[in-house]
Enzyme design. Sequence first.
Site, PDB file in Angstrom:
ATOM      1  N   ARG A 218      47.079  43.991  30.037  1.00 21.48           N
ATOM      2  CA  ARG A 218      47.457  45.255  30.698  1.00 21.48           C
ATOM      3  C   ARG A 218      47.035  46.465  29.852  1.00 21.48           C
ATOM      4  O   ARG A 218      47.780  47.448  29.737  1.00 21.48           O
ATOM      5  CB  ARG A 218      48.970  45.319  30.965  1.00 21.48           C
ATOM      6  CG  ARG A 218      49.499  44.237  31.845  1.00 21.48           C
ATOM      7  CD  ARG A 218      49.021  44.377  33.300  1.00 21.48           C
ATOM      8  NE  ARG A 218      49.635  43.354  34.121  1.00 21.48           N
ATOM      9  CZ  ARG A 218      49.158  42.120  34.250  1.00 21.48           C
ATOM     10  NH1 ARG A 218      48.033  41.753  33.660  1.00 21.48           N
ATOM     11  NH2 ARG A 218      49.779  41.246  35.009  1.00 21.48           N
TER      12      ARG A 218
ATOM     13  N   SER B 116      55.792  45.293  38.615  1.00 24.39           N
ATOM     14  CA  SER B 116      56.510  45.015  37.357  1.00 24.39           C
ATOM     15  C   SER B 116      56.665  46.315  36.577  1.00 24.39           C
ATOM     16  O   SER B 116      55.680  47.004  36.324  1.00 24.39           O
ATOM     17  CB  SER B 116      55.712  44.037  36.496  1.00 24.39           C
ATOM     18  OG  SER B 116      55.473  42.869  37.218  1.00 24.39           O
TER      19      SER B 116
ATOM     20  N   GLU C 189      55.167  48.963  31.706  1.00 29.44           N
ATOM     21  CA  GLU C 189      53.819  48.772  32.258  1.00 29.44           C
ATOM     22  C   GLU C 189      53.482  49.991  33.117  1.00 29.44           C
ATOM     23  O   GLU C 189      52.342  50.454  33.171  1.00 29.44           O
ATOM     24  CB  GLU C 189      53.812  47.487  33.103  1.00 29.44           C
ATOM     25  CG  GLU C 189      52.473  47.167  33.712  1.00 29.44           C
ATOM     26  CD  GLU C 189      52.448  45.829  34.444  1.00 29.44           C
ATOM     27  OE1 GLU C 189      52.957  44.820  33.925  1.00 29.44           O
ATOM     28  OE2 GLU C 189      51.887  45.803  35.552  1.00 29.44           O
TER      29      GLU C 189
END
Length: 338
Positions: free
Chosen positions: A166, A238, A334
Amino acid sequence: MISVTEHASLIGLNTFGIKAGARYLVQLDEEKDVQEFLSSPLARHQPLLILGSGSNILFINDFNGVIVHPRIRGIEVESSVSGHEVIIKAAAGEPWDDFVGYCVKRDFGGLENLSLIPGSVGACPVQNIGAYGVEVSGAIEKVEGVDLQTGRKQIFSSKKCMFGYRDSVFKHEWKDRLLIMSVTFRLTRNHVFSTRYAELERELDNFAETSPDTIRQAVIAIRRRKLPDPSDLGNAGSFFKNPIVSKDKAASLLRTFPTMPRFDAADGQVKLSAAWLIEKSGWKARKLGNAGTYKKQPLILVNHGNASGAEILELAKQISRTVMNRFAIPLETEVRIV
Ligand SMILES: Cc1cc2nc3c(=O)[nH]c(=O)nc-3n(C[C@H](O)[C@H](O)[C@H](O)COP(=O)(O)OP(=O)(O)OC[C@H]3O[C@@H](n4cnc5c(N)ncnc54)[C@H](O)[C@@H]3O)c2cc1C
């Protein structure tokens, strides 16, 4: 021609459905609009934020600056490098899942596991989107953009993108500086599928064969069952990354929680499930004012209606604090907080 809106509402431009505003919203519909924007006084106005579809962003305040929103469309099959591979370029404003559908329809493999992820093509390299055992970095050949400080065109090979879990350079030194204009992918015709993910493997049992098309159908079926649709319940997927800890830390947790989910990560480290840590910290299906954790997946924070960005952020802070107290593990977001 660029379109500029003063005091624009961002409610339709973020999947949390937060009622935030922007001082200026600049929409770019064609490649040449970028030069027009760069020669306007707005290009020197600070702060500046690049916004795709707002599916990975939480606005906690109105944005008192310029939001640049590229909507440039176009897909080009550049070349068929060999009988086995295909090079395909997509413009930043293409909706990600439409692009995946386009590739799968032509039996170009490599992106099918990433079906139904919301957002735009231009954002896919930013956090190196990933799902069901695949990260987009594995299929990216190059990323092209314009440096908003110098007006110069920049080309990033996959190596120069410095992809990680990520993560990429576009979240760091190039954040809000490189306007990604297009992403070029190297896809396959003789497919090597990634179906190690247990849930995906089970779903594929419903199909007679494994192909980009059946993987896409399986992934879509799983995601529809598990994830909230932002048009019904505001969310940004998320909210936290899965934390990566040392082998010793994981071993000490495993002595207390022998069934704790864990996965091998780079350099002998161990990736833990943020969802599991959050659930074990007592946050499953909880509400805090108008914000809450999604009933089927506590890693997803949701807007139950009229939540402000600050309310969602307060919930995130309380969750992080509880996980820290219980497991001594910091959670990293995130989602980008603006
Ligand atoms: C229901 C749901 C499920 C999700 N599932 C997943 C998942 O499985 N895996 C996953 O990885 N993500 C997932 N996400 C997160 C999100 O879909 C991705 O991060 C997506 O790539 C964001 O795209 P966007 O266009 O909405 O970007 P935005 O949210 O608008 O922006 C994200 C970041 O990219 C930057 N950016 C956007 N466009 C450009 C551009 N053209 N040039 C430069 N910078 C740019 C922004 O400045 C920002 O920093 C999910 C989100 C939701 C709502």
